[in-house]
Design an enzyme around this catalytic site. Structure first.
Site, PDB file in Angstrom:
ATOM      1  N   ASN A   1       0.871  -1.178   0.000  1.00 43.93           N
ATOM      2  CA  ASN A   1       0.000   0.000   0.000  1.00 43.93           C
ATOM      3  C   ASN A   1       0.908   1.229   0.000  1.00 43.93           C
ATOM      4  OD1 ASN A   1      -1.759   2.074   0.521  1.00 43.93           O
ATOM      5  ND2 ASN A   1      -2.374   1.355   2.551  1.00 43.93           N
TER       6      ASN A   1
ATOM      7  N   LYS B   1       0.123   4.262  -0.166  1.00 45.27           N
ATOM      8  CA  LYS B   1      -0.479   5.433   0.480  1.00 45.27           C
ATOM      9  C   LYS B   1      -0.255   6.697  -0.368  1.00 45.27           C
ATOM     10  CE  LYS B   1      -0.071   3.065   4.844  1.00 45.27           C
ATOM     11  NZ  LYS B   1       0.084   3.099   6.286  1.00 45.27           N
TER      12      LYS B   1
ATOM     13  N   HIS C   1      -9.410   0.883   4.892  1.00 39.61           N
ATOM     14  CA  HIS C   1      -8.127   1.096   5.594  1.00 39.61           C
ATOM     15  C   HIS C   1      -8.350   1.988   6.820  1.00 39.61           C
ATOM     16  CE1 HIS C   1      -4.035   2.275   6.485  1.00 39.61           C
ATOM     17  NE2 HIS C   1      -3.668   1.195   5.827  1.00 39.61           N
TER      18      HIS C   1
ATOM     19  N   GLU D   1      -6.725   4.361   7.963  1.00 36.29           N
ATOM     20  CA  GLU D   1      -6.527   5.800   7.720  1.00 36.29           C
ATOM     21  C   GLU D   1      -7.776   6.420   7.111  1.00 36.29           C
ATOM     22  OE1 GLU D   1      -2.823   5.282   5.646  1.00 36.29           O
ATOM     23  OE2 GLU D   1      -1.919   4.651   7.539  1.00 36.29           O
TER      24      GLU D   1
ATOM     25  N   GLU E   1      -5.010  -5.085  10.461  1.00 38.71           N
ATOM     26  CA  GLU E   1      -3.989  -4.056  10.682  1.00 38.71           C
ATOM     27  C   GLU E   1      -4.287  -3.339  12.001  1.00 38.71           C
ATOM     28  OE1 GLU E   1      -2.054  -2.803   6.736  1.00 38.71           O
ATOM     29  OE2 GLU E   1      -3.849  -1.590   6.961  1.00 38.71           O
TER      30      GLU E   1
ATOM     31  N   GLY F   1       2.843   2.144  10.825  1.00 41.10           N
ATOM     32  CA  GLY F   1       3.776   3.262  10.693  1.00 41.10           C
ATOM     33  C   GLY F   1       4.479   3.639  11.985  1.00 41.10           C
TER      34      GLY F   1
ATOM     35  N   SER G   1       3.836  -2.210  10.236  1.00 37.56           N
ATOM     36  CA  SER G   1       5.297  -2.257  10.417  1.00 37.56           C
ATOM     37  C   SER G   1       5.906  -3.604  10.019  1.00 37.56           C
ATOM     38  CB  SER G   1       5.668  -1.900  11.865  1.00 37.56           C
ATOM     39  OG  SER G   1       5.247  -0.571  12.164  1.00 37.56           O
TER      40      SER G   1
END
Ligand code: 13P
Length: 252
Positions: A9, A11, A95, A97, A167, A173, A213
């Site tokens: 991904n 992003k 996702h 985010e 996730e 991250g 990560s």
């Protein structure tokens, strides 16, 4: 046997020249990985450029989101039909985010998954708990709510087009990966939910990826676990050598 999946991904990274450079470097490094479903998910504006490079290779193209309508007065959105037209075979939906920053809910995730499946796309359906939810021991409740909410009204016959990506938000991250045991525990729970919502066969066939990560240094431990079928990767997918290392670890 579930075929492992390694999905990158990207992003909000990579202009078209950077994206082309990345996939051009990646292809020869992963050409031997015949037993891995390899996916890259660039930003919308470079999908077509990336598709031209990976066409005919073992790398598949994904978008990072889509809308549920095929067309209409929906400024700023993009439909599954348009993603197919750009060469996508996959799409990431839900996702964290998007859930955190862009108002995505279980309901909108469900509409998007249905529309994507109807168009023939394979969905990377993302779920995962926040740190506060984990610390208050709500992880399983959150996963259950997200799974039921996301998959409502989707028949078992459509599940071949769904890949779940677990996730944990606190691992994205942050450099703080879930331990192999934490990830395996969540994955086993997710598979159990698929079993109770659908069937043992559906649970057995469902690929469940870990994301948060993931790096070349920690992929082997994760992927060796029974219920972990691959990874959805952010940071480490932005460089050809680290992403190829993940793909080649999954191939083993
Ligand atoms: P990182 O691998 O950068 O933690 O990102 C994970 C992720 O969000 C993939 O969708």
């Amino acid at each position: 046997m579930r075929k492992p999946v390694i999905a990158g991904n990207w992003k909000l990274f990579k202009t078209s020249s950077e994206a082309v450079e990345l996939v051009t470097a990646l292809l020869p490094l992963v050409s031997g990985a015949t037993n891995v479903e390899i996916v890259v998910a660039p930003v919308f504006t470079v999908l077509d450029r990336v598709q031209r490079v990976i066409s005919g290779s073992n790398v598949n193209l994904s978008a990072q989101d889509c809308y549920w309508e095929a067309e209409g007065a929906f400024t700023g959105e993009i439909s599954p039909k348009m993603l197919l037209d750009a060469g996508c075979s996959h799409v990431i939906i839900g996702h964290s985010e998007r859930r955190q920053f862009f108002g995505e809910t279980d309901e909108t995730v469900n509409k998007k998954i249905k529309a994507a499946i109807a168009s023939g796309l394979v969905v990377l359906f993302c779920i995962g708990e926040t740190l506060a939810e984990r610390e208050s021991e709500k992880t399983f409740d959150v996963l259950k709510r997200q799974i039921i909410g996301g998959l409502t009204g989707i028949p078992e016959s459509d599940l071949a087009q769904v890949i779940v990506a677990y996730e944990p938000v606190w691992a994205i991250g942050t450099g703080r990966t879930a331990s192999d045991d934490q990830a395996q525990e969540a994955h086993a729970y997710i598979r159990g939910e698929i079993r109770s919502l659908y069937s043992a066969a559906a649970a057995e066939g469902m690929r469940v990826l870990y994301g948060g990560s993931v790096k070349p240094e920690n992929i082997a431990g994760l992927i060796s676990r029974q219920d972990i079928d691959g990874a959805l990767v952010g940071g480490a997918s932005l460089k050809a050598d680290s992403f190829a290392a993940l793909v080649n670890a999954a191939q083993k």
